[in-house]
Motif scaffolding. Structure first.
Motif: not given
Length: 229
Positions: A1-27
């Motif tokens: 059971m995991c209750t804590r993790y560290i997320s990469p920065e968005v630019r790293e995610i977009e580069a590694f996963w080759r993201i086509d687009r973003r959606s629902n960028q909450r304010k």
């Protein structure tokens, strides 16, 4: 059971996963690197039912049950629930997760590392798990969208899938043991990592194929040790 993790920065995610687009960028979203239950964080899902198109979404870590009156997960009686992890065993029958599982609402949760508690010293010592090859984790998850009936606001939300790891040489050492149970019945849990060549398959395959992809990480993939303050 995991209750804590560290997320990469968005630019790293977009580069590694080759993201086509973003959606629902909450304010109200802050790009926090350390993610805890009920925090807003990023996850990757299939875009608009289009094969092999990925989108980056901001959602709450913690699945919101369909009956919940607030975005904070609660039982039908209003008691707080922990829904950041979804057990693969019986997920198709879980009132909270079964809809997402049956409808193929699977996602990938990017993580630089995740933390697990180790109690071998008699007290909790957090261990940090990275990939031995230095790549980010792509953890298997489920997502859904909940509607606030009072405001009409949509809340994308997600959970990590977990499975039994009692037989795993490293993951079985995590979490506080139950002294009344034998080692092979502790129900120690592990997150489920996906490999890069399985990312698109995980997002687009059938439920039966997805079930076959659920595996604990091989020990040689793990670079783990106590968190250094």
């Amino acid at each position: 059971m995991c209750t804590r993790y560290i997320s990469p920065e968005v630019r790293e995610i977009e580069a590694f996963w080759r993201i086509d687009r973003r959606s629902n960028q909450r304010k109200d979203w802050e790009n926090l690197l350390t993610v805890c239950p009920l925090a807003l964080a990023t996850f990757i899902r299939r875009a608009d039912e289009v094969d092999y198109a990925r989108e980056l979404v901001v959602g709450q870590w913690g699945m919101i049950p369909p009956w919940s009156k607030t975005h904070v997960p609660t039982t039908a009686r209003g008691t707080r629930m922990s829904t950041v992890n979804a057990r693969t065993e019986g997920v198709e029958k879980s009132p909270t997760f079964k809809d997402a599982w049956a409808r193929g609402k699977r996602c990938i949760i990017p993580a630089t590392s995740f933390d697990e508690p180790n109690w071998e010293t008699g007290k909790n010592v957090w261990w940090r798990f990275r990939r031995a090859d230095g790549a980010p984790w792509g953890l298997a998850g489920l997502w859904n969208t909940w509607t606030d009936l009072d405001t009409g606001e949509l809340w994308d939300n997600f959970a990590m899938l977990t499975m039994n790891a009692d037989a795993h040489p490293l993951m079985a050492r995590m979490h506080k043991p139950d002294p009344t149970l034998p080692p092979d019945q502790q129900d120690k849990r592990s997150v489920i990592p996906l490999e890069a060549n399985d990312f698109d398959r995980w997002l687009t395959c059938t439920v039966e194929e997805a079930r076959a992809m659920l595996k604990v990480p091989p020990v040689e993939l793990l670079d783990a040790g106590p968190v250094v303050a």
